[in-house]
Design a protein around this motif. Structure first.
Motif, short mmCIF file in Angstrom:
data_model
loop_
_atom_site.label_atom_id
_atom_site.label_comp_id
_atom_site.label_asym_id
_atom_site.label_seq_id
_atom_site.Cartn_x
_atom_site.Cartn_y
_atom_site.Cartn_z
N SER A 145 -0.14 -8.55 -2.29
CA SER A 145 0.49 -7.29 -2.65
C SER A 145 -0.42 -6.12 -2.30
CB SER A 145 0.82 -7.28 -4.15
OG SER A 145 1.42 -6.06 -4.51
N GLN A 146 -1.70 -6.30 -2.48
CA GLN A 146 -2.67 -5.26 -2.12
C GLN A 146 -2.85 -5.14 -0.61
OE1 GLN A 146 -6.22 -6.37 -4.22
NE2 GLN A 146 -5.43 -5.74 -6.20
N GLN A 147 -2.77 -6.26 0.11
CA GLN A 147 -3.04 -6.28 1.55
C GLN A 147 -1.84 -5.88 2.40
OE1 GLN A 147 -4.52 -10.15 2.62
NE2 GLN A 147 -6.22 -10.05 1.17
N ALA A 148 -0.64 -6.07 1.88
CA ALA A 148 0.57 -5.78 2.67
C ALA A 148 0.61 -4.31 3.07
CB ALA A 148 1.82 -6.16 1.88
N LYS A 149 1.08 -4.07 4.27
CA LYS A 149 1.19 -2.71 4.79
C LYS A 149 2.51 -2.05 4.38
CE LYS A 149 -2.61 -3.58 7.04
NZ LYS A 149 -3.80 -3.59 6.26
N ASP A 150 3.59 -2.81 4.42
CA ASP A 150 4.92 -2.30 4.11
C ASP A 150 5.10 -2.20 2.59
OD1 ASP A 150 7.63 -1.70 3.90
OD2 ASP A 150 8.32 -3.59 4.78
N PRO A 151 5.49 -1.03 2.08
CA PRO A 151 5.70 -0.88 0.63
C PRO A 151 6.73 -1.86 0.06
CG PRO A 151 5.68 1.27 1.71
CD PRO A 151 5.67 0.23 2.80
#
Length: 153
Positions: A29-35
């Motif tokens: 969740s912290q690493q994902a780029k897309d909200p």
């Protein structure tokens, strides 16, 4: 409830798998780029925390009552990009997280599958089956996200 040695061992393994899922989805969740993907991973992390609590209750001898509503959202089909379309580095990074998360869900679901067959108590099997169904829904949600965003699964 008193568990056999095998049942107790399976519950400990399930708890460890759920702990890994909680940690993994928190990091993803912290690493994902897309909200949207960040939100999806955070949502799945919350469910995995509930799973870990449920398995812990079982380890402690309590078979919890499960809400059979299955509150997860349904996977939505998506459109795939045109053949050969290039993905940005951010989308490639998110696709990697999704692929790894799908692999994790497949593994955890298979651990539940084996466990369901090993438990004597029908109530325990029902709880484990409920948790497995939610793991499969997580996989569907991730796959649907990937399909909507032109990522191959």
């Amino acid at each position: 409830m008193m568990w056999t040695q095998k049942e107790a061992s399976l519950l400990e393994d399930l708890k460890a798998q759920e702990r890994i899922c909680v940690e993994k989805y928190g990091k993803y969740s912290q690493q994902a780029k897309d909200p949207q993907l960040k939100q999806l991973f955070a949502q799945i992390q919350q469910t995995e925390q509930q799973h870990e609590q449920t398995v812990t209750q079982m380890i402690n001898g309590t078979i919890p009552q499960m809400n059979q509503q299955g509150g997860q959202q349904q996977a939505q089909p998506g459109q795939l990009p045109a053949y050969g379309q290039q993905q940005s580095p951010e989308k490639q990074a998110d696709a990697y997280l999704c692929q790894d998360a799908l692999g994790t869900e497949k593994h955890v679901s298979s651990v539940y599958d084996v466990s369901i067959f090993e438990f004597r108590s029908p109530q325990a099997r029902d709880v484990l089956n409920h948790l497995q169904k939610e793991e499969q829904q997580h996989g569907e949600m991730i796959y649907a996200y990937m399909a909507r965003n032109g990522m191959s699964a």
